[in-house]
Design an enzyme around this catalytic site. Structure first.
Site, PDB file in Angstrom:
ATOM      1  N   ASP A 189       0.819  -1.202   0.000  1.00  0.00           N
ATOM      2  CA  ASP A 189       0.000   0.000   0.000  1.00  0.00           C
ATOM      3  C   ASP A 189       0.859   1.261   0.000  1.00  0.00           C
ATOM      4  O   ASP A 189       1.476   1.601   1.006  1.00  0.00           O
ATOM      5  CB  ASP A 189      -0.919  -0.007   1.220  1.00  0.00           C
ATOM      6  CG  ASP A 189      -1.946   1.108   1.169  1.00  0.00           C
ATOM      7  OD1 ASP A 189      -1.833   1.979   0.294  1.00  0.00           O
ATOM      8  OD2 ASP A 189      -2.858   1.100   2.003  1.00  0.00           O
ATOM      9  N   HIS A 194       0.586   7.427   4.740  1.00  0.00           N
ATOM     10  CA  HIS A 194       1.517   6.767   5.637  1.00  0.00           C
ATOM     11  C   HIS A 194       2.963   7.244   5.459  1.00  0.00           C
ATOM     12  O   HIS A 194       3.876   6.682   6.062  1.00  0.00           O
ATOM     13  CB  HIS A 194       1.438   5.258   5.430  1.00  0.00           C
ATOM     14  CG  HIS A 194       0.030   4.752   5.450  1.00  0.00           C
ATOM     15  ND1 HIS A 194      -0.771   4.821   6.573  1.00  0.00           N
ATOM     16  CD2 HIS A 194      -0.748   4.207   4.476  1.00  0.00           C
ATOM     17  CE1 HIS A 194      -1.968   4.333   6.293  1.00  0.00           C
ATOM     18  NE2 HIS A 194      -1.981   3.965   5.032  1.00  0.00           N
ATOM     19  N   ILE A 209       0.641   7.975   9.550  1.00  0.00           N
ATOM     20  CA  ILE A 209       0.274   6.909  10.479  1.00  0.00           C
ATOM     21  C   ILE A 209       0.634   5.545   9.912  1.00  0.00           C
ATOM     22  O   ILE A 209       0.757   5.369   8.702  1.00  0.00           O
ATOM     23  CB  ILE A 209      -1.234   6.943  10.802  1.00  0.00           C
ATOM     24  CG1 ILE A 209      -2.065   6.741   9.516  1.00  0.00           C
ATOM     25  CG2 ILE A 209      -1.603   8.244  11.494  1.00  0.00           C
ATOM     26  CD1 ILE A 209      -3.563   6.599   9.771  1.00  0.00           C
ATOM     27  N   GLY A 212      -3.256   0.221   8.922  1.00  0.00           N
ATOM     28  CA  GLY A 212      -3.945  -0.800   9.692  1.00  0.00           C
ATOM     29  C   GLY A 212      -3.483  -2.204   9.351  1.00  0.00           C
ATOM     30  O   GLY A 212      -3.454  -3.093  10.209  1.00  0.00           O
TER      31      GLY A 212
END
Length: 217
Positions: A189, A194, A209, A212
């Site tokens: 991803d 991110h 961040i 997930g």
């Protein structure tokens, strides 16, 4: 930019042929936190090519269709999109190297209402190219934080999975390193949320961040 329910559900996400090597398997393991202790005999088989093993959750990034919410005509506000739920069902052991075919389809989209976001459910099957054998089924719920109120047909949001009411069978505590999001995103991803501080701020986060799927792994 607004989601069109019928158009989104009819979206054809191109299938992906994915050849992965020991380097990919090791990079994924490093990206989810293994290798903190290079002397730990429990971690070494996942980050060293000798007797290499693939983490079961590695199936989540095999045959990955790319950042289709941004790259295809979806109407999704991709800047505010985050991973909501993830599931992996393994149908056979995952080899540390191989060539697979990933086929992703959109199962459903649920409008939670204006200002409340939307949920998009997808399913990916991972099959062995040589035999067509099913290796894994990967499910994902994407939380489209900026897309509530698109006007889809009435749908009830599925109840969340119940939290376990007993102690876990096993505990594994791994610290999240500052650069871990940058390592993990090399496995699949490439969402700039991110990595890019400006994109993260536009999405409402103070800094990039960890994905997930990285914490899932």
């Amino acid at each position: 930019m607004t989601i069109n329910y019928e158009k989104l559900l009819a979206l054809k996400i191109p299938e992906v042929e994915h050849t992965y090597t020991d380097k990919d398997t090791i990079l994924y393991a490093l990206g989810v936190g293994l290798g903190h202790d290079p002397l730990d005999p429990g971690q070494l088989p996942f980050v060293y090519e000798k007797n290499l093993k693939a983490l079961p959750t590695f199936a989540a990034v095999l045959g990955y269709p790319g950042f289709w919410a941004r790259e295809l005509d979806t109407g999704i506000d991709w800047v505010k999109l985050v991973n909501g739920e993830q599931g992996v069902t393994l149908h056979r052991p995952l080899a540390p190297t191989g060539t697979v075919i990933g086929r992703t389809r959109i199962l459903e989209a649920i409008d939670k209402g204006a200002g409340k976001g939307a949920l998009v459910y997808t399913e990916k099957t991972v099959t062995e190219k040589a035999t067509g054998a099913l290796i894994a089924t990967v499910t994902q719920t994407s939380f489209c934080r900026g897309d509530g109120g698109f006007g889809g047909p009435p749908r009830e949001t599925p109840a969340p999975h119940p939290l376990p009411q007993r102690e876990p069978d096993l505990l594994c505590d791994l610290a999240t390193r500052p650069e871990q999001a940058l390592i993990y995103r090399l496995s699949a991803d490439r969402n700039p949320l991110h990595a890019d501080p400006e994109i993260a701020k536009a999405a409402g986060f103070p800094r990039p961040i960890l994905h997930g799927l990285g914490t899932f792994g």
